[in-house]
Design an enzyme around this catalytic site. Sequence first.
Site, PDB file in Angstrom:
ATOM      1  N   THR A  33       0.844  -1.190   0.000  1.00 13.96           N
ATOM      2  CA  THR A  33       0.000   0.000   0.000  1.00 13.96           C
ATOM      3  C   THR A  33       0.881   1.242   0.000  1.00 13.96           C
ATOM      4  O   THR A  33       2.106   1.142  -0.048  1.00 13.96           O
ATOM      5  CB  THR A  33      -0.951  -0.037   1.216  1.00 13.96           C
ATOM      6  OG1 THR A  33      -1.899   1.013   1.116  1.00 13.96           O
ATOM      7  CG2 THR A  33      -0.190   0.110   2.528  1.00 13.96           C
ATOM      8  N   ASN A  34       0.269   2.399   0.006  1.00 12.55           N
ATOM      9  CA  ASN A  34       0.975   3.679   0.031  1.00 12.55           C
ATOM     10  C   ASN A  34       0.639   4.413   1.316  1.00 12.55           C
ATOM     11  O   ASN A  34      -0.407   4.173   1.904  1.00 12.55           O
ATOM     12  CB  ASN A  34       0.491   4.564  -1.135  1.00 12.55           C
ATOM     13  CG  ASN A  34       1.162   4.246  -2.443  1.00 12.55           C
ATOM     14  OD1 ASN A  34       2.017   3.385  -2.541  1.00 12.55           O
ATOM     15  ND2 ASN A  34       0.760   4.973  -3.465  1.00 12.55           N
ATOM     16  N   HIS A  35       1.473   5.375   1.674  1.00 13.95           N
ATOM     17  CA  HIS A  35       1.155   6.288   2.763  1.00 13.95           C
ATOM     18  C   HIS A  35       0.078   7.268   2.317  1.00 13.95           C
ATOM     19  O   HIS A  35       0.257   7.964   1.322  1.00 13.95           O
ATOM     20  CB  HIS A  35       2.387   7.133   3.087  1.00 13.95           C
ATOM     21  CG  HIS A  35       3.187   6.614   4.220  1.00 13.95           C
ATOM     22  ND1 HIS A  35       2.630   6.248   5.405  1.00 13.95           N
ATOM     23  CD2 HIS A  35       4.517   6.425   4.348  1.00 13.95           C
ATOM     24  CE1 HIS A  35       3.594   5.844   6.227  1.00 13.95           C
ATOM     25  NE2 HIS A  35       4.743   5.930   5.600  1.00 13.95           N
ATOM     26  N   VAL A 101      -2.472   6.327  -5.286  1.00  9.17           N
ATOM     27  CA  VAL A 101      -2.692   5.027  -5.915  1.00  9.17           C
ATOM     28  C   VAL A 101      -1.368   4.267  -5.974  1.00  9.17           C
ATOM     29  O   VAL A 101      -0.345   4.836  -6.358  1.00  9.17           O
ATOM     30  CB  VAL A 101      -3.243   5.223  -7.353  1.00  9.17           C
ATOM     31  CG1 VAL A 101      -3.514   3.879  -8.016  1.00  9.17           C
ATOM     32  CG2 VAL A 101      -4.486   6.100  -7.341  1.00  9.17           C
TER      33      VAL A 101
END
Length: 226
Positions: A33-35, A101
């Site tokens: 995932t991303n921050h 994203v």
Amino acid sequence: LIAFFQPKLLAGRRVVVTAGPTFEALDPIRGITNHSSGKMGFAIARAAREAGAEVALIAGPVSLATPRGVRRVDVKSARQMLAATEAEIPQADVFVATAAVADWRPATESDQKIKKEGGGQPPVLTFTENPDILATVAQGARARSGELFCVGFAAESHDLVRNARAKRERKGVPLLVGNIGPVTFGQDDNQMLLVDAQGVQELPRASKLVLARQLVAEIARRRVPA
Ligand code: CTP
Ligand code: CA
């Protein structure tokens, strides 16, 4: 009192906002995932609603309350976010892409948990590129005809002005909002750089809600009237 009787800036407009990170599953337990806290996107959805718009908020996994009067669609992956966004675009007047994203997803998703037992080597991950939601929407018929106004975001770690300008061109959007990450991630305030065809304009450090309201006003001003 006078402001109360003035027509709202986005009265009757439909605004679509993507927010938060995406989560790309590796197996039923794990993923990448991303921050992103989602705070900026949620503030923009709230501000657009306050300005009279009908708002659809396409949210990745975040722990935030839905702003009052906003229709929220929860998604996990980039592909789900694209599908949910594309379902809203035919009716939309404004698209604001704030989501962080994940640029890549694991090339394969195991339907069972990958186990470490057996003393083997750690798994080697391979990735495929995710669809670019903003670029896809910005290249669509509605955006190209000017019926849909697209706004991109860019969190950059360095060379903000240069990177933001280049990203605006690359994405083909009229307005791109830059900010310097990761210092602003999860914070309640932010600082923005608005990049359009005319040049660069700075919105000084303020709370994300104050900036969101200013940004909504800038979008309403730039948007071609129907
Ligand atoms: N974006 C998107 N779909 C993607 C990647 C990005 O919609 N798959 C949107 C983001 O929501 C943001 C803008 O595109 O509005 C810029 O995202 P960013 O990650 O800064 O740009 P990238 O083109 O992915 O470039 P890079 O991460 O390499 O800087
Ligand atoms: Ca990216």
